[in-house]
Design an enzyme around this catalytic site. Structure first.
Site, mmCIF file in Angstrom:
data_model
loop_
_atom_site.group_PDB
_atom_site.id
_atom_site.type_symbol
_atom_site.label_atom_id
_atom_site.label_comp_id
_atom_site.label_asym_id
_atom_site.label_seq_id
_atom_site.Cartn_x
_atom_site.Cartn_y
_atom_site.Cartn_z
ATOM 1 N N GLU A 65 0.822 -1.204 0.000
ATOM 2 C CA GLU A 65 0.000 0.000 0.000
ATOM 3 C C GLU A 65 0.861 1.261 0.000
ATOM 4 O O GLU A 65 0.599 2.219 -0.732
ATOM 5 C CB GLU A 65 -0.923 0.011 1.227
ATOM 6 N N TRP A 183 19.970 -44.549 -8.577
ATOM 7 C CA TRP A 183 18.876 -43.601 -8.377
ATOM 8 C C TRP A 183 17.563 -44.255 -8.778
ATOM 9 O O TRP A 183 17.486 -44.933 -9.802
ATOM 10 C CB TRP A 183 19.085 -42.342 -9.208
ATOM 11 N N ARG A 220 21.135 -27.344 -6.195
ATOM 12 C CA ARG A 220 22.118 -27.210 -7.256
ATOM 13 C C ARG A 220 21.445 -27.235 -8.638
ATOM 14 O O ARG A 220 20.357 -27.783 -8.802
ATOM 15 C CB ARG A 220 23.152 -28.341 -7.167
ATOM 16 N N THR A 284 11.561 -43.034 8.146
ATOM 17 C CA THR A 284 11.282 -42.854 9.579
ATOM 18 C C THR A 284 10.771 -41.458 9.882
ATOM 19 O O THR A 284 9.718 -41.283 10.494
ATOM 20 C CB THR A 284 12.539 -43.144 10.413
ATOM 21 N N ALA A 286 9.811 -39.088 7.702
ATOM 22 C CA ALA A 286 8.631 -38.751 6.897
ATOM 23 C C ALA A 286 7.371 -39.323 7.540
ATOM 24 O O ALA A 286 6.341 -38.643 7.655
ATOM 25 C CB ALA A 286 8.797 -39.294 5.478
#
Length: 352
Positions: A65, A183, A220, A284, A286
């Protein structure tokens, strides 16, 4: 003299709706992280034409504002309508109260979307009405609530907004039985994780993940470079962080929370002006966040892979029968190469 106005949202004109959506666009220019709300403001004349605009640029800068008023000469704001995404604040912090600035400028009407839930910053609408300025609230409230969801959840619950993330195979495994997990997902999904890290104030893991994986917990880019925004690293648990851990090389100092009390952890982080936390620990921690009802968003990366075995993505979350299942609502599904990123939230509210 107190203005005679309704305290409920009146039907909004097309001009006011357009102005509020413009204010939302302006608000998006502000910093998405940190303790301050992203707020936009549009000043309209009697014909609905835009006279000035403003938004909040972060701590210590003019609120939306005041920023809009700064583009006008003294007296030019008299009688204008201020359309603001959040109720004008009513307290002295690093800057003065916006409600006072609007009163002093002679604003003729204020239309805002969402009430300020702050214990100290709320109350602007009462101050404006006491000054005789008509105030309307609730315009496009659903849209603004969604835009401001992280900040509003944190302000209302007095704890950071919590996103719990995990990656799993299609059959719900976070690793193979020999413990290998790198992965599960492909490069696109892993880069997406780094972008989500950068979008949160802090990143949190338990000591189990720290000792097993020695993560750096940085955000990253594709080439391994540090992104401009880095989350503050947080480790939860009673075991000490070993000397030489990669996390100690993080651009931000490590916060060690030597407790298993997650509510106490979140209260401490909130006191440190952390308003969003990315939980990236293992099953654990989570599961414990879910079991305690402390999750606002779930972010699951799902890979089209099957491994079987016992290494589930989640453990005990306090559900013993199907009637107790945590019912979620999926809000986004994003393909990332062969993987999917799924965002979900609790059906009944902001947290589990």
């Amino acid at each position: 003299m107190e203005a005679s106005v309704s305290t409920t949202a009146a039907p909004a004109s097309a001009q006011l709706q357009h102005a509020m959506r413009r204010a939302l666009t302006l608000a998006a220019n502000g910093p998405a992280r940190g303790p301050h709300a992203r707020v936009g403001c549009v000043l309209l004349d009697a014909h609905g034409e835009v006279v000035a605009e403003g938004w909040h640029r972060g701590a210590g800068t003019a609120h939306a504002e005041v920023d809009a008023l700064s583009h006008l000469a003294p007296g030019e704001a008299a009688g204008l309508t201020a359309v603001v995404t959040l109720e004008p604040c009513n307290h002295w912090g690093r800057t003065g109260p916006c409600s006072e600035a609007l009163v002093e400028a002679g604003i003729g009407r204020v239309v805002f979307s969402v009430e300020d839930p702050g214990e100290h910053s709320g109350g602007g609408k009462e101050r404006l009405r006491d000054a005789g300025i008509p105030v309307e609230e609730g315009l496009l409230a659903d849209e603004v609530e969604e835009f401001m969801r992280r900040w509003l959840v944190a302000a209302r619950l007095q704890r950071p907004f919590v996103t719990v993330k995990w990656a799993s195979t299609l059959d719900g495994r976070a690793a193979a039985d020999d413990g290998t997990s790198q992965w599960i997902t492909g490069a696109a999904a892993r880069q997406h994780v780094h972008e989500q890290r950068a979008a949160h104030d802090a990143i949190l893991v338990g000591t189990g993940t720290l000792l097993a994986d020695d993560p750096s917990l940085t955000a990253r880019g594709d080439g391994g470079e540090l992104l401009a925004d880095q989350p503050v690293p947080v480790v939860v648990g009673e075991r000490a962080v070993p000397e030489g851990s990669r996390i100690l090389q993080h651009p931000h100092p490590l916060i060690e929370e030597r407790t298993r009390d997650l509510s106490a952890v979140l209260a401490d982080l909130f006191a440190r002006e952390i308003r969003s936390v990315f939980v990236e620990g293992g099953p654990t921690i989570a599961s414990e966040f879910i079991r305690r009802g402390l999750v606002d968003d779930y972010l699951i990366y799902l890979a089209p892979t099957l491994v079987g075995g016992s290494r589930l993505a989640l453990g005990d979350i306090g559900v013993e029968t199907l009637d107790e299942a945590r019912r979620l609502r999926v809000t986004a599904v994003t393909p990332l190469g062969d993987d999917l990123a799924i965002v979900a939230r609790n059906q009944s509210g902001s947290s589990s």
